[in-house]
Design an enzyme around this catalytic site. Structure first.
Site, PDB file in Angstrom:
ATOM      1  N   PRO A 182      17.019  32.720  -2.755  1.00 34.17           N
ATOM      2  CA  PRO A 182      18.149  33.648  -2.628  1.00 34.17           C
ATOM      3  C   PRO A 182      19.092  33.349  -1.459  1.00 34.17           C
ATOM      4  O   PRO A 182      20.115  34.011  -1.317  1.00 34.17           O
ATOM      5  CB  PRO A 182      17.472  35.015  -2.456  1.00 34.17           C
ATOM      6  CG  PRO A 182      16.072  34.724  -2.064  1.00 34.17           C
ATOM      7  CD  PRO A 182      15.717  33.378  -2.568  1.00 34.17           C
ATOM      8  N   HIS A 233      33.830  41.227   0.975  1.00 38.76           N
ATOM      9  CA  HIS A 233      33.603  40.521   2.242  1.00 38.76           C
ATOM     10  C   HIS A 233      34.437  39.247   2.294  1.00 38.76           C
ATOM     11  O   HIS A 233      34.408  38.439   1.364  1.00 38.76           O
ATOM     12  CB  HIS A 233      32.125  40.160   2.392  1.00 38.76           C
ATOM     13  CG  HIS A 233      31.275  41.329   2.782  1.00 38.76           C
ATOM     14  ND1 HIS A 233      29.957  41.204   3.151  1.00 38.76           N
ATOM     15  CD2 HIS A 233      31.568  42.641   2.883  1.00 38.76           C
ATOM     16  CE1 HIS A 233      29.472  42.390   3.464  1.00 38.76           C
ATOM     17  NE2 HIS A 233      30.425  43.279   3.292  1.00 38.76           N
ATOM     18  N   TYR A 240      29.836  28.947  -1.294  1.00 41.85           N
ATOM     19  CA  TYR A 240      29.353  30.319  -1.145  1.00 41.85           C
ATOM     20  C   TYR A 240      30.135  31.285  -2.036  1.00 41.85           C
ATOM     21  O   TYR A 240      29.554  32.165  -2.677  1.00 41.85           O
ATOM     22  CB  TYR A 240      29.448  30.758   0.328  1.00 41.85           C
ATOM     23  CG  TYR A 240      28.625  31.981   0.631  1.00 41.85           C
ATOM     24  CD1 TYR A 240      27.291  31.867   1.022  1.00 41.85           C
ATOM     25  CD2 TYR A 240      29.165  33.255   0.520  1.00 41.85           C
ATOM     26  CE1 TYR A 240      26.523  32.988   1.277  1.00 41.85           C
ATOM     27  CE2 TYR A 240      28.407  34.382   0.779  1.00 41.85           C
ATOM     28  CZ  TYR A 240      27.089  34.235   1.163  1.00 41.85           C
ATOM     29  OH  TYR A 240      26.322  35.355   1.414  1.00 41.85           O
ATOM     30  N   TYR A 245      23.373  35.433   8.795  1.00 42.31           N
ATOM     31  CA  TYR A 245      22.273  34.508   8.476  1.00 42.31           C
ATOM     32  C   TYR A 245      21.748  33.960   9.804  1.00 42.31           C
ATOM     33  O   TYR A 245      22.485  33.291  10.536  1.00 42.31           O
ATOM     34  CB  TYR A 245      22.794  33.338   7.624  1.00 42.31           C
ATOM     35  CG  TYR A 245      23.075  33.701   6.186  1.00 42.31           C
ATOM     36  CD1 TYR A 245      24.267  34.319   5.810  1.00 42.31           C
ATOM     37  CD2 TYR A 245      22.151  33.418   5.187  1.00 42.31           C
ATOM     38  CE1 TYR A 245      24.526  34.649   4.488  1.00 42.31           C
ATOM     39  CE2 TYR A 245      22.400  33.737   3.851  1.00 42.31           C
ATOM     40  CZ  TYR A 245      23.577  34.356   3.515  1.00 42.31           C
ATOM     41  OH  TYR A 245      23.830  34.687   2.206  1.00 42.31           O
ATOM     42  N   LYS A 294      22.929  32.940  -5.278  1.00 45.20           N
ATOM     43  CA  LYS A 294      23.490  32.322  -6.485  1.00 45.20           C
ATOM     44  C   LYS A 294      22.818  32.754  -7.794  1.00 45.20           C
ATOM     45  O   LYS A 294      23.385  32.558  -8.872  1.00 45.20           O
ATOM     46  CB  LYS A 294      23.394  30.783  -6.382  1.00 45.20           C
ATOM     47  CG  LYS A 294      24.332  30.194  -5.369  1.00 45.20           C
ATOM     48  CD  LYS A 294      25.758  30.170  -5.885  1.00 45.20           C
ATOM     49  CE  LYS A 294      26.789  29.988  -4.816  1.00 45.20           C
ATOM     50  NZ  LYS A 294      27.520  31.188  -4.439  1.00 45.20           N
TER      51      LYS A 294
HETATM   52  C1  FAD Z   1      14.569  39.261  -3.531  1.00 49.11           C
HETATM   53  C2  FAD Z   1      15.644  38.658  -4.390  1.00 49.11           C
HETATM   54  C3  FAD Z   1      16.948  38.611  -3.904  1.00 49.11           C
HETATM   55  C4  FAD Z   1      17.952  38.058  -4.676  1.00 49.11           C
HETATM   56  N1  FAD Z   1      19.224  38.013  -4.167  1.00 49.11           N
HETATM   57  C5  FAD Z   1      20.227  37.493  -4.910  1.00 49.11           C
HETATM   58  C6  FAD Z   1      21.586  37.521  -4.456  1.00 49.11           C
HETATM   59  O1  FAD Z   1      21.903  38.030  -3.384  1.00 49.11           O
HETATM   60  N2  FAD Z   1      22.541  37.015  -5.260  1.00 49.11           N
HETATM   61  C7  FAD Z   1      22.228  36.467  -6.497  1.00 49.11           C
HETATM   62  O2  FAD Z   1      23.154  36.009  -7.196  1.00 49.11           O
HETATM   63  N3  FAD Z   1      20.949  36.425  -6.955  1.00 49.11           N
HETATM   64  C8  FAD Z   1      19.937  36.944  -6.220  1.00 49.11           C
HETATM   65  N4  FAD Z   1      18.638  36.957  -6.717  1.00 49.11           N
HETATM   66  C9  FAD Z   1      18.359  36.412  -8.049  1.00 49.11           C
HETATM   67  C10 FAD Z   1      18.720  37.354  -9.200  1.00 49.11           C
HETATM   68  O3  FAD Z   1      18.110  38.605  -9.028  1.00 49.11           O
HETATM   69  C11 FAD Z   1      18.305  36.734 -10.546  1.00 49.11           C
HETATM   70  O4  FAD Z   1      18.807  35.428 -10.590  1.00 49.11           O
HETATM   71  C12 FAD Z   1      18.814  37.528 -11.738  1.00 49.11           C
HETATM   72  O5  FAD Z   1      18.049  38.695 -11.915  1.00 49.11           O
HETATM   73  C13 FAD Z   1      18.751  36.692 -13.032  1.00 49.11           C
HETATM   74  O6  FAD Z   1      19.104  37.477 -14.133  1.00 49.11           O
HETATM   75  P1  FAD Z   1      18.453  37.190 -15.553  1.00 49.11           P
HETATM   76  O7  FAD Z   1      19.063  38.185 -16.483  1.00 49.11           O
HETATM   77  O8  FAD Z   1      18.564  35.759 -15.868  1.00 49.11           O
HETATM   78  O9  FAD Z   1      16.890  37.456 -15.369  1.00 49.11           O
HETATM   79  P2  FAD Z   1      16.121  38.814 -15.049  1.00 49.11           P
HETATM   80  O10 FAD Z   1      16.918  39.687 -14.168  1.00 49.11           O
HETATM   81  O11 FAD Z   1      14.756  38.405 -14.619  1.00 49.11           O
HETATM   82  O12 FAD Z   1      16.046  39.543 -16.468  1.00 49.11           O
HETATM   83  C14 FAD Z   1      15.179  39.096 -17.496  1.00 49.11           C
HETATM   84  C15 FAD Z   1      14.821  40.270 -18.387  1.00 49.11           C
HETATM   85  O13 FAD Z   1      13.990  39.819 -19.454  1.00 49.11           O
HETATM   86  C16 FAD Z   1      12.929  40.710 -19.626  1.00 49.11           C
HETATM   87  N5  FAD Z   1      11.801  39.974 -20.236  1.00 49.11           N
HETATM   88  C17 FAD Z   1      10.971  39.085 -19.644  1.00 49.11           C
HETATM   89  N6  FAD Z   1      10.070  38.620 -20.522  1.00 49.11           N
HETATM   90  C18 FAD Z   1      10.358  39.205 -21.698  1.00 49.11           C
HETATM   91  C19 FAD Z   1       9.761  39.140 -22.982  1.00 49.11           C
HETATM   92  N7  FAD Z   1       8.706  38.359 -23.237  1.00 49.11           N
HETATM   93  N8  FAD Z   1      10.286  39.902 -23.979  1.00 49.11           N
HETATM   94  C20 FAD Z   1      11.360  40.695 -23.749  1.00 49.11           C
HETATM   95  N9  FAD Z   1      11.956  40.816 -22.543  1.00 49.11           N
HETATM   96  C21 FAD Z   1      11.456  40.076 -21.536  1.00 49.11           C
HETATM   97  C22 FAD Z   1      12.614  41.212 -18.234  1.00 49.11           C
HETATM   98  O14 FAD Z   1      11.916  42.453 -18.239  1.00 49.11           O
HETATM   99  C23 FAD Z   1      14.017  41.339 -17.646  1.00 49.11           C
HETATM  100  O15 FAD Z   1      14.586  42.611 -17.865  1.00 49.11           O
HETATM  101  C24 FAD Z   1      17.639  37.527  -5.966  1.00 49.11           C
HETATM  102  C25 FAD Z   1      16.324  37.591  -6.462  1.00 49.11           C
HETATM  103  C26 FAD Z   1      15.323  38.145  -5.690  1.00 49.11           C
HETATM  104  C27 FAD Z   1      13.918  38.208  -6.236  1.00 49.11           C
END
Ligand code: FAD
Length: 389
Positions: free
Chosen positions: A292, A72, A384, A200, A296
């Site tokens: 969201p 995009h 962005y 948006y 980011k």
């Molecule tokens: C509705 C929604 C829309 C979003 N849209 C966007 C977007 O458009 N762009 C964007 O950049 N971000 C977006 N986000 C945010 C994005 O999804 C998260 O920031 C991203 O998933 C972060 O990745 P992470 O690996 O840090 O955490 P997570 O994806 O939460 O992964 C953490 C992992 O750790 C595991 N875990 C947790 N506790 C334990 C434990 N005690 N022992 C072992 N494993 C454990 C979990 O099961 C999980 O698999 C959005 C979030 C939501 C909810």
């Protein structure tokens, strides 16, 4: 078992970190409390910065994103019944890519499997231990047996509700938080998106976002009350509410259909400082959450993973602690800028229960300014598409 880096969590942060470390010759083990199927079933982010795509390329996991992702060049801001395009490519020289978090996760899982790296799924009671000493460990329960991993470092990539941040002594950590008084009700449907770019919408009834996962699968969100429950939102009611917040052209072109996923996400800004505690580091949602609106969260998880992987490479290759000593400050500098941008987008676009008609007029003035000033548009576009890392 012994490894150099024990990574807790197989979300984007943990999987990308594991693969970057592997590229730099640093062995690692990932512990994940859920099954791979469960991890892949979580519908979340969908928008990747160029920097995130480059990291996927670096670890050999970017090919499908380039084939199937949608590039995009801009986004649209809709307010007062009209739409205004922000041309990010022209203003900031970069694009973003629509490619679902589930696909990113799958691609990273596949390259990890091909590389023969160890991931222990369905590990219960994962506990980081002794990270304030030179001999940290992680214990966990697998099939009823308690297991122990000795390591040099622990990477807490276990998301907002994970155990890593919760294991830190309260007086060693400072947290900063803003909880927004609304949530996002989102649906996924097998319908073509209403527009080829994101829209948006600021509307007196509340915010709405038109986004997508592909040219056949749409993702729509409407701002909702924190008291709402998905059961109160049958598809018909959702589509009606969405239409009431869109401009006429979008209403005419919107294709509706049955939802294949529907969920409500609360909105929150949260930062934990520092992101290092002795021999344990936090990365991704374990350390920070953004609403969201700025897209980011996933991209910050990627930049944290990159900073941490580089710091650990410096430690092993150059026998220097400078990188790991600097990790927290370097990551937080980028995190806070993304937190600011996400807060600003959220503040400008949502209906706030307490700000009244004055607040609504200020939002419209700000949107009008952004849409008419090249300087303001450039500032939005730069943030962005993602600040450099
Ligand atoms: C509705 C929604 C829309 C979003 N849209 C966007 C977007 O458009 N762009 C964007 O950049 N971000 C977006 N986000 C945010 C994005 O999804 C998260 O920031 C991203 O998933 C972060 O990745 P992470 O690996 O840090 O955490 P997570 O994806 O939460 O992964 C953490 C992992 O750790 C595991 N875990 C947790 N506790 C334990 C434990 N005690 N022992 C072992 N494993 C454990 C979990 O099961 C999980 O698999 C959005 C979030 C939501 C909810």
């Amino acid at each position: 078992m012994r490894t150099k880096v024990a990574i807790i969590g197989a979300g984007p942060a943990g999987l990308l970190l594991g693969q970057l470390l592997r590229t730099y010759g640093i062995d690692n083990v990932i512990l994940e409390q859920r099954s791979p199927e469960y991890v892949l079933s979580r519908i979340r982010a969908g928008l990747l910065e160029e920097g995130t795509v480059a990291l996927l390329d670096e670890v050999g996991a970017g090919a499908r994103a380039h084939r199937e992702g949608l590039v995009h060049n801009g986004i649209e801001l809709a307010f007062g019944g009209n739409r205004h395009r922000i041309d990010m490519k022209a203003l900031a020289g970069k694009t973003v890519m629509i490619y679902g978090q589930t696909e990113v996760t799958l691609d990273l899982m596949n390259v990890r499997k091909e590389a023969g790296l160890t991931t222990i799924y369905e590990a219960a009671d994962v506990t980081p231990i002794d990270f304030d000493t030179n001999r940290p460990r992680v214990t966990y329960l697998k099939d009823g047996v308690t297991c122990d991993i000795a390591c040099d470092f622990i990477a807490g990539c276990d998301g907002f509700h994970g155990i890593s941040r919760a294991s830190v002594k309260p007086d060693a950590i400072e947290t900063f938080e803003r909880v927004y008084p609304f949530g996002w009700l989102g649906i996924l449907s097998e319908t073509p998106p209403v527009s080829h770019e994101l829209i948006y919408n600021n509307h007196p009834r509340g915010f709405a976002l038109c986004t997508m996962r592909s040219m056949h699968r749409s993702r729509y969100y409407v701002q909702c009350s924190l008291d709402d429950h998905v059961d109160q939102w049958p598809d018909e009611r959702f589509w009606q509410e969405l239409k009431s917040r869109l401009d006429r052209k979008a209403v005419d072109e919107l294709v509706t259909g049955p939802s294949i996923e529907k969920s409500i996400a609360p909105l929150r800004s949260f930062v934990a400082e520092p992101m290092r505690f002795g021999r344990m580091f936090l990365a991704g949602d374990a350390a920070h959450i953004v609403p969201p609106t700025g897209a980011k969260g996933l991209n910050l998880a990627a930049s944290d993973a990159y900073y941490l992987a580089c710091a650990l490479r410096e430690y092993y290759d150059e026998k220097s602690s400078a990188g790991i000593d600097d990790y927290s400050a370097k990551a937080l500098a980028r995190v806070w800028k993304a937190v600011r941008f996400s807060w600003w987008m959220t503040s400008m676009l949502h209906k706030f229960p307490d700000s009244g008609t004055f607040g609504a007029r200020i939002q419209l003035a700000e949107l009008d300014y952004v849409a008419s000033s090249r300087a303001a548009m450039t500032s939005l576009a730069e943030n962005y598409v993602g600040l450099p890392f």
